[in-house]
Design a protein around this motif. Structure first.
Motif, PDB file in Angstrom:
ATOM      1  N   ILE A 148      39.196  43.636  50.564  1.00  0.00           N
ATOM      2  CA  ILE A 148      39.515  44.693  49.606  1.00  0.00           C
ATOM      3  C   ILE A 148      40.778  45.436  50.023  1.00  0.00           C
ATOM      4  O   ILE A 148      41.663  45.731  49.213  1.00  0.00           O
ATOM      5  CB  ILE A 148      38.321  45.661  49.472  1.00  0.00           C
ATOM      6  N   TYR A 163      36.305  41.102  40.458  1.00  0.00           N
ATOM      7  CA  TYR A 163      36.226  39.999  39.484  1.00  0.00           C
ATOM      8  C   TYR A 163      37.569  39.288  39.392  1.00  0.00           C
ATOM      9  O   TYR A 163      38.608  39.854  39.685  1.00  0.00           O
ATOM     10  CB  TYR A 163      35.842  40.535  38.100  1.00  0.00           C
ATOM     11  N   THR A 215      30.527  52.264  39.850  1.00  0.00           N
ATOM     12  CA  THR A 215      30.488  50.809  39.687  1.00  0.00           C
ATOM     13  C   THR A 215      29.452  50.371  38.668  1.00  0.00           C
ATOM     14  O   THR A 215      29.564  49.288  38.108  1.00  0.00           O
ATOM     15  CB  THR A 215      30.226  50.109  41.022  1.00  0.00           C
ATOM     16  N   GLN A 216      28.433  51.226  38.448  1.00  0.00           N
ATOM     17  CA  GLN A 216      27.417  50.783  37.476  1.00  0.00           C
ATOM     18  C   GLN A 216      27.996  50.650  36.067  1.00  0.00           C
ATOM     19  O   GLN A 216      27.560  49.802  35.304  1.00  0.00           O
ATOM     20  CB  GLN A 216      26.171  51.679  37.505  1.00  0.00           C
ATOM     21  N   TYR A 217      29.015  51.470  35.718  1.00  0.00           N
ATOM     22  CA  TYR A 217      29.674  51.304  34.420  1.00  0.00           C
ATOM     23  C   TYR A 217      30.238  49.894  34.312  1.00  0.00           C
ATOM     24  O   TYR A 217      30.065  49.191  33.340  1.00  0.00           O
ATOM     25  CB  TYR A 217      30.849  52.296  34.254  1.00  0.00           C
ATOM     26  N   ARG A 276      29.498  47.192  36.000  1.00  0.00           N
ATOM     27  CA  ARG A 276      28.482  46.128  35.906  1.00  0.00           C
ATOM     28  C   ARG A 276      27.998  45.957  34.464  1.00  0.00           C
ATOM     29  O   ARG A 276      27.883  44.852  33.949  1.00  0.00           O
ATOM     30  CB  ARG A 276      27.262  46.465  36.767  1.00  0.00           C
ATOM     31  N   VAL A 277      27.709  47.112  33.857  1.00  0.00           N
ATOM     32  CA  VAL A 277      27.141  47.053  32.519  1.00  0.00           C
ATOM     33  C   VAL A 277      28.151  46.457  31.543  1.00  0.00           C
ATOM     34  O   VAL A 277      27.826  45.567  30.748  1.00  0.00           O
ATOM     35  CB  VAL A 277      26.709  48.463  32.068  1.00  0.00           C
ATOM     36  N   GLU A 332      34.286  41.936  53.735  1.00  0.00           N
ATOM     37  CA  GLU A 332      34.683  42.433  52.417  1.00  0.00           C
ATOM     38  C   GLU A 332      35.672  43.580  52.546  1.00  0.00           C
ATOM     39  O   GLU A 332      36.591  43.724  51.736  1.00  0.00           O
ATOM     40  CB  GLU A 332      33.439  42.889  51.650  1.00  0.00           C
ATOM     41  N   ASP A 333      35.511  44.380  53.580  1.00  0.00           N
ATOM     42  CA  ASP A 333      36.422  45.512  53.772  1.00  0.00           C
ATOM     43  C   ASP A 333      37.861  45.040  53.927  1.00  0.00           C
ATOM     44  O   ASP A 333      38.781  45.613  53.345  1.00  0.00           O
ATOM     45  CB  ASP A 333      36.015  46.301  55.021  1.00  0.00           C
ATOM     46  N   SER A 378      31.867  38.111  44.937  1.00  0.00           N
ATOM     47  CA  SER A 378      30.799  38.994  45.427  1.00  0.00           C
ATOM     48  C   SER A 378      31.289  40.032  46.413  1.00  0.00           C
ATOM     49  O   SER A 378      31.985  39.727  47.364  1.00  0.00           O
ATOM     50  CB  SER A 378      29.641  38.211  46.030  1.00  0.00           C
ATOM     51  N   GLY A 379      30.923  41.234  46.103  1.00  0.00           N
ATOM     52  CA  GLY A 379      31.245  42.349  47.001  1.00  0.00           C
ATOM     53  C   GLY A 379      32.665  42.832  46.879  1.00  0.00           C
ATOM     54  O   GLY A 379      33.037  43.811  47.519  1.00  0.00           O
ATOM     55  N   ILE A 400      34.723  35.699  36.429  1.00  0.00           N
ATOM     56  CA  ILE A 400      34.038  35.224  37.634  1.00  0.00           C
ATOM     57  C   ILE A 400      33.780  36.381  38.595  1.00  0.00           C
ATOM     58  O   ILE A 400      34.667  37.202  38.819  1.00  0.00           O
ATOM     59  CB  ILE A 400      34.898  34.172  38.399  1.00  0.00           C
ATOM     60  N   THR A 401      32.542  36.411  39.142  1.00  0.00           N
ATOM     61  CA  THR A 401      32.225  37.437  40.141  1.00  0.00           C
ATOM     62  C   THR A 401      32.759  37.015  41.506  1.00  0.00           C
ATOM     63  O   THR A 401      32.542  35.897  41.945  1.00  0.00           O
ATOM     64  CB  THR A 401      30.704  37.605  40.242  1.00  0.00           C
ATOM     65  N   HIS A 442      36.897  46.206  42.435  1.00  0.00           N
ATOM     66  CA  HIS A 442      36.136  47.151  41.609  1.00  0.00           C
ATOM     67  C   HIS A 442      36.905  48.442  41.404  1.00  0.00           C
ATOM     68  O   HIS A 442      37.012  48.950  40.294  1.00  0.00           O
ATOM     69  CB  HIS A 442      34.789  47.463  42.270  1.00  0.00           C
TER      70      HIS A 442
END
Lengths: 896, 227
Positions: B91, B223, B191-193, B195-196, B87-88, B219-220, B216-217, B175
């Motif tokens: 990104i 989107y 990141t929680q903002y 997600r919500v 993932e690194d 992952s890691g 679409i997600t 993200h």
């Protein structure tokens, strides 16, 4: 007294001899050309021998040879390679010494080094040349060297007595005894004198007088006898060793074990040498004992004691220090424990009152208590005796002047008080008050001041209190009697108390040290890991010795690390690091206050483990250790090195365990994976070959294409699993913890498995108001993916699968359940093992899925368990510690 | 689809280059290829390809360096195709300016789809404030979002988020990038903002929020918006 055991070679000795041989095999051999004095032709013989070896093809160089410009010798030097000498400048004069490093670098087979007993110039690595030679031998180079009889430590005194010349350059007897070969270079006294008169000896003009004094026929004969005796003894011992080694039964001398009692007198120095000679002659073992009594040593005495202890070491005598108030008891106890057959003591010469107190009837008691042990008493010579007597009288009065003043003042004050109340109590009571004062003083003052106080109080009592007053005359007989008794009681009381106090002080110091060692052992047992052990060591060395220290450890390839641990404590230079390396290689103390490289600011001690050196500790000594401190230090270091060794062993054991485990893993891998890898590769190869070679119908071609495609997917999945597994195993997989939405997570998994899950009824239990939790989204996705995929492969089609999430008290729980066959009892403990395939596993799996799951969960510091459900089927429960999001500040927001 | 413009492949593996050449040319693209970074940059400069497929493990230069150099002047889409799957790496590549990222092994169908999206998005008229995705219509100028012709009530943050996605259709947004664009630099780790708000937005725009088709997600990583 020839009992059965004495006739048999002792197995321990045999083992020891084998070990000595083995060690010797690796080292170079030392050959000594041994003569009675200068001028017998040792150097000449050495060069001759070297020429013979050279003819046989040996590689020989000259490290250091002094020809004294003798013509014949000069001739012989020709033809040998000379290793250039090294120049040292000391006090503005330039001096030449053997270049040790150049010789080692040159690495010949044999090197010639004259004058083994030579003392090196200041600034050299070692104080003495024989230490240089030891190092050369350590490098596997043979050495030829020369030694005169007066150079032997144990003979130097006698030689001085015979010739009147004191020899300062000596070698420890041990070096001579351990030489592999000793060749006697002999000349009759007449021949030697002739050579002298012909000018073949000492060609350069030296002090003629000294030479003539030395080379007298009587002297030469005595020296010659000594040299011959030494060589003969050596041959004797070799024969003895040989017989023992070859198990030849012979007239073994019954075990002779000698014990010599050492003190801090010059007489003891002689005693040690004499005992050594005696032990050699009798072919017996020799130990020395020093008994620490309550007697407080003056600096001079303790210096003399240190010298004696060092001498014992040089002579190769093991010396034990015991503390006991009673000399006789200490010696006899030790002798009985060690099966000593002969005790050697010096004749005691203290004749004064104090000596009588201290020694009692020492010799008589020793003889009485020693039972069947023989006691040898060595006489004293008077010159030393007189000097000693003067000295011996002193130590009891070494207390400081202030102590005498205090004792006088207190006695005077008490007397004054008594004088004032005399009329009330009567003069007899006064005596008790004075006695009381003296007894109290004894708790604080030394023997001298107490003697003074006793005498003074007796006089004062007599003069001021016993009628008639103000005169020393005593009229009544009972008063006289009381006065005498008063004096004796005061004296005994005072002296005994002060002695007990001193003894107590000594015992307390020893107790403190024993306690410190115990404390250290206890602390060491609680720490683990090299760094913690070292931190503790540094702290305790500071605490108990007041010394700053640093440690060099050995690395994996058994070499010393160049970077010290705790480097901030000492200012170690490049030079110091090489001293540390030397200490490590030679397993011997070096640096300041030692014989090797004493110019350094620090002293280096090897950290000896049971099998090997663990490293080197460097400390910054401010002064030489006292004997007690040295002993304490010697008890201290092994504890630390022992612990370091255990730590090293633990690490090695761990590595071995890991290696063993990975070895097992590889075997399983090859058994399981080679099959799994080959099947898809075979399909791809076969299918594509067919497609290239032959013309098939479009339908067949399509089928082959699909087969190849399926095989490639299978292969890819296997590789992915293996890669994930190896990332987990190597510990390189660190989860990227982030806020995650569980709804998002389960949706992702279900979508990615949509084909596989088509035939199942998937039931997700996830509360709508589930807060966000923290984990690695990608990894956890894989966990649930693997668990669900596993379920689809095992559970019957059409059955229901359930995934349940809930949060409880800091932990996220994820449960995955199916209605498949569950686990057999034998499977259950192994389901998470690598490459473990359950009894009911379907073909095409790798046995890696669940162990990857476990690895990921554990990387999140969580746990996973597997069990059978009550009504059939498998249940996996994952428990991960995590935070939940608090998003109250996010909620209110205006709609557009 | 005659005579589409050229695609440049920078990859040192002959087999991969050949596979791509066959696949892409049979889909009507012209192919340029380079076996190392240096050659790749000069090909890109002289032929101005419409898209570049870049491998990260190149023999002469690190792929990230090539990507950075290209992005100094090359405006068109770059798709990374690499065996590096962490993932690194993904990104980092996206943040350095790659439009998309595919790991080897890859399905050719997916690669073709990504190429199409990237080219279309690049050619799309950036001035047009109107977007439509199935039953969803977005009008950026009037701040209106309709689903099945009904106006959706969105919060201002939801709208900013949706418009960011709409403007980057088909492209993976990390993200960090989204947080920076919508909330600002100071919120880059919150990141929680994200997600919500993504969950809230899905409930409003998706037909079935449990099976998102638009948002679409990845992952890691982040989107991707669009179908």
């Amino acid at each position: 007294m020839n009992n059965f055991d004495d006739n048999r070679p002792n197995p321990d000795d045999l083992l020891a001899s084998l070990k000595v041989d083995e060690e010797k095999g690796k080292r170079g051999k030392l050959k000594i050309f041994f003569g009675m004095c200068a001028g017998v032709g040792k150097t000449y013989s050495m060069l001759e021998a070297a020429h013979i070896e050279k003819k046989k093809g040996a590689d020989i160089v000259i490290g250091y040879v002094e020809t004294h410009n003798r013509k014949e010798t000069n001739e012989l030097v020709k033809g040998f390679e000379l290793v250039a000498r090294k120049s040292y400048t000391y006090k503005s004069t330039s001096l030449e010494e053997m270049d040790l490093d150049a010789i080692i670098a040159r690495k010949p087979q044999i090197v010639l080094v004259d004058e083994l007993a030579h003392t090196n110039v200041h600034g050299s690595r070692h104080l003495k040349r024989f230490q240089d030679v030891q190092e050369i031998l350590d490098h596997g180079i043979h050495v030829y060297t020369t030694v005169n009889v007066q150079h032997l430590e144990s003979r130097s005194e006698i030689v001085a007595q015979i010739t009147g010349i004191i020899v300062r350059e000596t070698i420890p007897d041990d070096v001579f005894e351990r030489a592999d070969d000793v060749e006697l270079v002999d000349l009759t006294p007449d021949e030697l004198l002739q050579r002298l008169s012909e000018g073949k000896v000492y060609a350069t003009e030296r002090s003629k007088e000294a030479v003539q004094n030395f080379f007298r026929k009587g002297n030469i004969t005595a020296l010659r006898e000594m040299a011959l005796r030494i060589v003969a003894d050596r041959v004797d011992r070799q024969l003895h060793d040989y017989m023992q080694l070859k198990r030849i039964k012979g007239p073994w001398k019954s075990g002779v074990h000698l014990l010599v009692a050492v003190t801090y007198t010059e007489q003891s120095t002689k005693l040690l040498r004499w005992a050594k000679n005696l032990a050699d002659m009798m072919g017996g073992s020799l130990q020395a004992i020093y008994v620490e009594t309550s007697h407080e040593l003056t600096p001079k005495e303790s210096e003399a004691l240190d010298k004696n202890i060092n001498l014992a070491k040089q002579l190769g005598i093991s010396l034990r220090i015991v503390t006991n108030y009673d000399l006789v008891k200490a010696i006899v106890d030790f002798a009985q424990k060690e099966n000593i057959t002969h005790i050697i003591i010096g004749k005691p010469r203290e004749r004064n009152l104090i000596a009588l107190f201290r020694l009692g009837n020492f010799v008589n008691r020793l003889i009485r208590y020693s039972g069947n042990i023989d006691v040898y008493i060595l006489g004293s010579d008077n010159t030393v005796d007189d000097k000693y007597k003067r000295k011996a009288a002193r130590p009891s009065f070494t207390s400081s002047i202030s102590q005498y003043l205090i004792s006088t003042a207190i006695v005077a004050f008490t007397a004054l008080v008594c004088y004032l109340i005399k009329s009330l109590v009567g003069y007899q009571v006064v005596s008790f008050v004075l006695l009381f004062a003296v007894s109290i003083l004894a708790f604080f003052l030394g023997t001298g001041p107490i003697l003074l106080a006793s005498t003074l109080s007796a006089l004062i009592w007599n003069y001021f209190f016993i009628p008639p007053f103000y005169t020393l005359h005593v009229e009544k007989t009972e008063d006289m009697l009381m006065l005498i008794m008063f004096f004796i009681i005061a004296l005994l009381n005072g002296v005994l108390t002060s002695r007990i106090r001193r003894q107590e002080k000594k015992i307390r110091i020893r107790e403190e040290r024993t306690h410190a060692l115990y404390q250290l052992a206890k602390e060491l047992s609680t720490v683990s890991g090299i760094n913690e052990v070292l931190d503790l060591a540094f702290r305790d060395i500071q605490k108990y010795f007041g010394l700053e220290s640093a440690v060099f450890l050995k690395d994996e390839s058994d070499r010393l690390e160049r970077q010290p641990r705790h480097p901030s404590a000492l200012n170690l230079t490049e030079n110091d690091i090489s001293i540390a390396q030397w200490t490590f290689r030679h397993s011997a103390k070096a640096g300041k206050f030692s014989d090797t490289l004493p110019s350094s600011n620090y002293t280096f001690y090897p950290l000896r483990g049971n099998n090997d050196n663990m490293g080197v500790i460097a400390v910054q000594h401010l002064r030489v250790f006292t004997q007690g401190e040295e002993q304490f230090w010697e008890g201290f270091l092994p504890q630390i090195s022992g612990k370091i060794e255990r730590e090293f062993l633990r690490m090695t054991a761990r590595t071995a365990y890991i290696l063993n485990e990975s070895d097992k893993l590889y075997k399983t891998l090859f058994n399981s994976i080679s099959h799994e890898l080959r099947i898809p590769v075979a399909t791809i190869l076969g299918g594509s070959d067919t497609l290239i070679a032959q013309d098939y119908s479009p339908e067949s071609r399509k089928m082959l294409h699909e087969e190849i495609n399926q095989a490639a997917i299978r292969l890819n999945r296997l590789i992915e699993n293996l890669l994930n597994m190896s990332r987990l195993d190597s510990g390189r997989l660190t989860p990227r913890i982030d806020w995650c939405d569980l709804h998002d997570l389960i949706n992702e998994v279900i979508q990615s498995l949509s084909t596989e899950l088509n035939d199942f009824n998937v039931d997700v239990v996830l509360p709508d108001d589930m807060p966000l939790v923290q984990f690695d989204f990608g990894l956890m996705e894989q966990v649930i993916h693997n668990l669900l995929l596993n379920a689809t492969q095992l559970a019957p089609k059409g059955s229901s699968l359930r995934v349940k999430f809930f949060y409880d008290n800091g932990f996220l729980f994820i449960q995955v359940m199916d209605r498949g066959p569950g686990f057999s009892v034998s499977d259950l403990p192994m389901v998470f093992n690598k490459f473990y395939r359950g009894e009911l596993a379907v073909a095409g799996g790798t046995g890696l899925g669940l162990s990857i799951v476990k690895g990921i969960v554990e990387a999140h510091k969580g746990t996973i368990t597997a069990e059978n459900r009550a009504n059939g089927g498998a249940l996996f429960t994952i428990k991960i510690p995590t935070n939940t999001s608090d998003l109250t500040n996010l909620q209110p927001e205006n709609k557009i | 689809m005659a005579d589409k413009e050229a695609i440049l492949i920078i990859d040192d593996e002959v087999q991969i280059r050949r596979l791509l050449e066959i696949t892409l040319s049979s889909n009507g693209y012209k192919i340029l290829s380079a076996a190392n970074g240096h050659e790749g940059i000069s090909q890109a400069a002289s032929h101005a390809p419409v898209l570049i497929i870049l491998d990260l493990g190149l023999p002469d230069t690190d792929g990230f360096v090539v990507l950075k150099k290209l992005r100094e002047w090359y405006q068109k889409p770059i798709i990374i195709l690499s065996v590096r799957s962490s993932e690194d790496d993904i990104i980092k590549a996206l943040d350095t300016g790659a439009n998309d990222y595919l790991t080897k092994p890859f399905r050719t169908g997916e690669l073709l789809a990504r190429i199409r999206v990237a080219i279309r998005q690049n050619q799309g008229n950036g001035e047009n404030p109107r977007f439509s995705f199935g039953s969803l219509e977005i009008d950026l100028s009037s701040h209106l979002v309709r689903k099945n012709n009904e106006i959706l009530k969105l919060t201002s943050t939801e709208f900013s988020l949706l418009s960011l996605f709409a403007r980057n259709e088909g492209r993976v947004l990390t993200h960090h990038y989204i947080l920076k664009e919508v909330w600002g630099m100071g919120y880059i780790d919150q990141t929680q903002y994200l997600r919500v708000f993504v969950a809230q937005l899905r409930k409003k725009i998706e037909d079935n929020p449990a099976k998102p088709k638009l948002l679409i997600t990845e992952s890691g990583i982040g989107y991707r918006f669009g179908n």
